[in-house]
Design an enzyme around this catalytic site. Structure first.
Site, PDB file in Angstrom:
ATOM      1  N   GLY A  46      25.965  60.847 -11.183  1.00  0.00           N
ATOM      2  CA  GLY A  46      27.369  61.068 -11.518  1.00  0.00           C
ATOM      3  C   GLY A  46      28.228  60.794 -10.299  1.00  0.00           C
ATOM      4  N   GLN A  51      35.629  61.011  -4.881  1.00  0.00           N
ATOM      5  CA  GLN A  51      34.538  60.755  -3.925  1.00  0.00           C
ATOM      6  C   GLN A  51      34.654  59.372  -3.304  1.00  0.00           C
ATOM      7  OE1 GLN A  51      31.373  62.203  -6.902  1.00  0.00           O
ATOM      8  NE2 GLN A  51      30.459  62.652  -4.923  1.00  0.00           N
ATOM      9  N   LEU A  95      26.475  63.255  -3.940  1.00  0.00           N
ATOM     10  CA  LEU A  95      26.546  62.107  -3.032  1.00  0.00           C
ATOM     11  C   LEU A  95      27.498  62.388  -1.860  1.00  0.00           C
ATOM     12  CD1 LEU A  95      26.599  59.170  -5.622  1.00  0.00           C
ATOM     13  CD2 LEU A  95      24.664  59.962  -4.236  1.00  0.00           C
ATOM     14  N   HIS A 136      30.093  69.805 -12.771  1.00  0.00           N
ATOM     15  CA  HIS A 136      30.059  69.389 -11.362  1.00  0.00           C
ATOM     16  C   HIS A 136      31.115  68.296 -11.108  1.00  0.00           C
ATOM     17  CE1 HIS A 136      27.580  68.163  -7.652  1.00  0.00           C
ATOM     18  NE2 HIS A 136      28.460  67.185  -7.780  1.00  0.00           N
ATOM     19  N   GLU A 137      31.167  67.307 -12.009  1.00  0.00           N
ATOM     20  CA  GLU A 137      32.097  66.182 -11.807  1.00  0.00           C
ATOM     21  C   GLU A 137      33.553  66.600 -12.025  1.00  0.00           C
ATOM     22  OE1 GLU A 137      30.932  63.736 -10.335  1.00  0.00           O
ATOM     23  OE2 GLU A 137      28.819  64.088 -10.743  1.00  0.00           O
ATOM     24  N   HIS A 140      34.955  68.137  -9.012  1.00  0.00           N
ATOM     25  CA  HIS A 140      35.415  67.165  -8.003  1.00  0.00           C
ATOM     26  C   HIS A 140      36.879  66.802  -8.243  1.00  0.00           C
ATOM     27  CE1 HIS A 140      32.007  65.998  -5.542  1.00  0.00           C
ATOM     28  NE2 HIS A 140      31.231  65.802  -6.601  1.00  0.00           N
TER      29      HIS A 140
END
Ligand code: NI
Length: 181
Positions: A46, A51, A95, A136-137, A140
């Protein structure tokens, strides 16, 4: 297509709130394609736009099993509509937080809504790895990293290691560019 540089923690722009996407144009499709290429190149499952230093609410994901063909997903303006009371704990990595894996507790079942590249709205219910990845994404997009869900001690230990690694990398770079006498 292009592989984009990925910001790593601690970085002030990883904590920025991303803006909703309003234009479903060629630039959006290109961003999503580049994000997918970047995610695959980094062996991630993902990736969220902040990011790669783009502060728009775009996420890419691919949760296919090793013996299955790739299944890229592009999620525009994704949001959690509803979260179940039951929680689940899963080991997470990111990442933007290299070499760190820690257990995070989150709602086990979420109802999510997103738009596709054409701007069409979809609603789905997710469980398991998919539910974890969505949350989680989406975090972000709100400037939150998985380490922000850990206790202070664990979080600080990871961030301090990353600060130290960045300092060492910077020193090595500085030495490399210094002209030899
Ligand atoms: Ni992440």
């Amino acid at each position: 297509m292009a592989i984009l540089p990925i910001l790593t923690a601690p970085h002030p722009r990883l904590t920025k709130m991303s803006r909703p996407v309003e234009r479903f144009d060629r630039a959006l499709a290109e961003l999503a394609e580049n994000m997918l290429e970047t995610m695959y190149a980094a062996n991630g499952i993902g990736l969220a736009a902040p990011q790669v230093d783009v502060h728009q609410r775009v996420v890419v994901m691919d949760l296919h099993q090793e013996d299955e063909p790739p299944a890229p997903q592009i999620l525009v303006n994704p949001e959690v509509l509803q979260a179940g009371a039951e929680t689940a704990t899963m080991s997470e990595g990111c990442l933007s937080v290299p070499e760190a894996y820690e257990e995070v507790e989150r709602p086990a079942r979420v109802t999510v809504r997103y738009q596709d590249l054409a701007g069409v709205t979809h609603t789905r219910e997710c469980t398991g790895l998919e539910a974890v990845c969505w949350q989680h994404e989406i975090d972000h997009l709100d400037g939150v990293l998985f380490v922000d869900h850990l206790n202070r001690l664990k979080r600080d230990r990871i961030i301090q290691r990353l600060v130290k690694e960045k300092r060492l990398a910077r020193r090595a770079r500085d030495r490399a560019v210094r002209p030899a006498a």
